[in-house]
Design an enzyme around this catalytic site. Structure first.
Site, PDB file in Angstrom:
ATOM      1  N   LYS A  19     -13.208   2.986   1.137  1.00 48.82           N
ATOM      2  CA  LYS A  19     -12.801   2.974   2.544  1.00 48.82           C
ATOM      3  C   LYS A  19     -13.964   3.488   3.394  1.00 48.82           C
ATOM      4  O   LYS A  19     -14.445   4.602   3.199  1.00 48.82           O
ATOM      5  CB  LYS A  19     -11.563   3.840   2.749  1.00 48.82           C
ATOM      6  CG  LYS A  19     -10.309   3.287   2.094  1.00 48.82           C
ATOM      7  CD  LYS A  19      -9.121   4.207   2.285  1.00 48.82           C
ATOM      8  CE  LYS A  19      -8.703   4.325   3.738  1.00 48.82           C
ATOM      9  NZ  LYS A  19      -7.513   5.199   3.888  1.00 48.82           N
ATOM     10  N   ARG A  45      -8.649  19.312   7.903  1.00 47.43           N
ATOM     11  CA  ARG A  45      -7.494  19.425   8.783  1.00 47.43           C
ATOM     12  C   ARG A  45      -7.331  20.857   9.276  1.00 47.43           C
ATOM     13  O   ARG A  45      -7.752  21.811   8.619  1.00 47.43           O
ATOM     14  CB  ARG A  45      -6.205  18.989   8.061  1.00 47.43           C
ATOM     15  CG  ARG A  45      -6.165  17.533   7.678  1.00 47.43           C
ATOM     16  CD  ARG A  45      -4.851  17.150   7.028  1.00 47.43           C
ATOM     17  NE  ARG A  45      -4.841  15.753   6.613  1.00 47.43           N
ATOM     18  CZ  ARG A  45      -4.518  14.742   7.403  1.00 47.43           C
ATOM     19  NH1 ARG A  45      -4.144  14.981   8.644  1.00 47.43           N
ATOM     20  NH2 ARG A  45      -4.538  13.500   6.952  1.00 47.43           N
ATOM     21  N   ARG A  94       0.840  -1.203   0.000  1.00 42.47           N
ATOM     22  CA  ARG A  94       0.000   0.000   0.000  1.00 42.47           C
ATOM     23  C   ARG A  94       0.869   1.245   0.000  1.00 42.47           C
ATOM     24  O   ARG A  94       1.827   1.357   0.776  1.00 42.47           O
ATOM     25  CB  ARG A  94      -0.908   0.005   1.233  1.00 42.47           C
ATOM     26  CG  ARG A  94      -1.666   1.313   1.483  1.00 42.47           C
ATOM     27  CD  ARG A  94      -2.581   1.165   2.688  1.00 42.47           C
ATOM     28  NE  ARG A  94      -3.216   2.410   3.074  1.00 42.47           N
ATOM     29  CZ  ARG A  94      -2.886   3.143   4.133  1.00 42.47           C
ATOM     30  NH1 ARG A  94      -1.869   2.747   4.911  1.00 42.47           N
ATOM     31  NH2 ARG A  94      -3.520   4.259   4.420  1.00 42.47           N
ATOM     32  N   THR A 121      -6.099  -1.127  10.137  1.00 40.60           N
ATOM     33  CA  THR A 121      -5.764  -0.104  11.135  1.00 40.60           C
ATOM     34  C   THR A 121      -5.666  -0.652  12.557  1.00 40.60           C
ATOM     35  O   THR A 121      -6.572  -1.305  13.062  1.00 40.60           O
ATOM     36  CB  THR A 121      -6.765   1.067  11.126  1.00 40.60           C
ATOM     37  OG1 THR A 121      -7.184   1.360   9.801  1.00 40.60           O
ATOM     38  CG2 THR A 121      -6.113   2.302  11.728  1.00 40.60           C
TER      39      THR A 121
END
Length: 467
Positions: free
Chosen positions: A217, A73, A32, A275
């Site tokens: 995702k 962010r 990945r 994760t």
């Protein structure tokens, strides 16, 4: 043969030729590339390196490009801020900051419109909690609920808030261009919120001539509420438990994971559990008992793949992490699985033929499955049905199709040209399997192929003994 596939995220700890070789030998199936941190020149270089080392070792590996996605962010801060409960903090757009409290800019101007008074804002992977007190056109005024230190460019989560960000940013589109250029096998869409998002990615790939599979995702609550629509639109689904675990109540996360894995198997889509699987091994040579159990649960659920992130990008023991994945997977696979494939949707005649072949293989101890596929779909059908013991040897004349099958549960892709005569093709496949040590003389093969009768071809299920 291990059935559960292993994905390794590459970074400074693992992008050297020596480490790549060690990861492949330890059992890595897919690499990945996290585009939140990957420069384009690095992508071009590391993909060449992966292909060269895989060819040298005679192993087929896949490459997954993971887009950064439309993440919200915070901006840059001159210094870190120590926040305590009761502090007033402001998120601002267009640089309009207050003088009476701490504040920081955000990269998404529409945040003010999407958020409401009373909403909870989670900053820095959920470490810092804030509650929205009021807002105007350029500011969101919050009360700090938990203590924490805020640095620059921290990720913001908004549980239960539907944001109006586009599914693909300009950065994502440029990154995908490079991915298409180097021939990545999978492209992941971060923060996929609905089926239309993954359809947008598939259009971009199709228009660029890429055959890469599109991965959705799942990272927020809204995606979970429309999960069936997303699964049906995607080629692959990733349970991205980092942001998902922040967005959803923690006690719901194992239930959400199991539900998504079950639905993916039911609907015939590959599924990845990702994760924090071996997070402690970033610093420590051995995992915790809880981590072992977490990995074992994903393997028991029969997810197609399990993924390493920080463990193999910056961790001290990346190869050992792959070895742990390999050991745990092999042991749990011997003890059986959740058998979600019992609920698999079978819609056409070819899928019914595959189901019959799997039932036949399950009834013959020690048998192996052989399938010949030009586009990968027949191999997908076999993998979906999760054969009890038999591995799936998927022969294809296309190297790209072979790489796209590296995520499929229990599937070993093998590149081999096909002859016009199916019987000759089967005979050559037997020779390849013997040469690779994957079968022995006397091994029984359940073969799904076509047979010729005059000028006509028919699908055929055969049981053959390796001569």
């Amino acid at each position: 043969m291990r059935k559960t596939k292993i994905i390794c995220t590459l970074g400074p700890a693992t992008d050297s030729p020596e480490k790549l070789r060690a990861l492949i030998l330890a059992g890595a199936n897919v690499f990945r590339l996290n585009m939140s941190h990957a420069p384009h020149d690095w992508v071009r270089e590391v993909t060449k390196r992966i292909r060269a080392i895989s060819a040298e070792l005679g192993v087929i590996t896949g490459i997954l490009m993971d887009t950064q996605g439309p993440a919200i962010r915070t901006g840059d801060l001159p210094a870190k801020l120590n926040l305590t409960p009761g502090d007033i903090f402001e998120f601002t757009v267009r640089g309009e900051k207050s003088e009476d409290c701490h504040s920081v800019d955000v990269n998404y101007e529409g945040l003010v419109n999407d958020i409401s008074v009373g909403d909870v804002v989670l900053v820095d992977n959920g470490v810092i909690h804030m509650k929205v007190l009021e807002k105007d056109h350029h500011r969101i005024r919050c009360e700090v609920l938990t203590q924490g230190v805020l640095g620059s460019r921290r990720h913001i989560n908004l549980p239960g808030v539907k944001v109006n960000l586009p599914p693909l940013t300009e950065k994502d589109l440029k990154d995908i261009e490079v991915g298409v250029e180097v021939g990545v096998d999978y492209v992941a869409l971060s923060f996929c919120r609905e089926a239309a998002d993954i359809e947008a990615l598939k259009r971009v790939l199709a228009e660029s001539g890429s055959q890469a599979r599109a991965i959705a995702k799942i990272e927020d609550q809204h995606a979970v509420t429309v999960i069936d629509d997303i699964i049906r639109s995607a080629d692959v689904v990733m349970v991205a438990r980092g942001d998902l675990g922040i967005e959803c109540p923690m006690e719901e996360l194992p239930i959400i994971q199991r539900r998504i894995v079950k639905r993916c198997i039911t609907l015939g889509r590959q599924v990845i559990v990702a994760t924090h699987m071996l997070e402690s091994m970033i610093e420590n040579p051995l995992p915790t008992r809880a981590e072992i159990t977490d990995v074992a649960n994903a393997v028991f659920e029969q997810a197609d793949a399990i993924m390493l992130s920080g463990e193999t990008t910056v961790g001290k023991y990346p190869v050992e992490c792959v070895q742990v994945f390999d050991r745990v997977s092999r042991r749990i696979e011997r003890s059986g699985g959740a058998e979600f494939a019992e609920f698999a949707e079978i819609n056409d005649v070819r899928q019914k033929a595959v189901k019959s072949a799997v039932a036949l293989a399950n009834s013959i101890p020690g048998s192996k499955i052989v399938v010949f596929t030009k586009r990968g779909y027949m191999a997908d059908h076999f993998s979906q049905l999760r054969p009890a013991e038999a591995p799936i040897f998927a022969f294809t004349p296309s190297a790209h199709v072979a790489r796209r099958l590296t995520l499929n549960w229990a599937t070993l892709p093998i590149v081999m040209p096909f002859d016009l005569n199916p019987e000759y093709t089967i005979a050559e496949a037997e020779k390849v399997l013997l040469r690779l040590g994957l079968v022995e003389v006397g091994t029984q093969l359940v073969v799904l192929t076509d047979v010729m009768t005059g000028k006509d071809r028919f699908d055929s299920i055969q049981v053959r003994r390796v001569a």
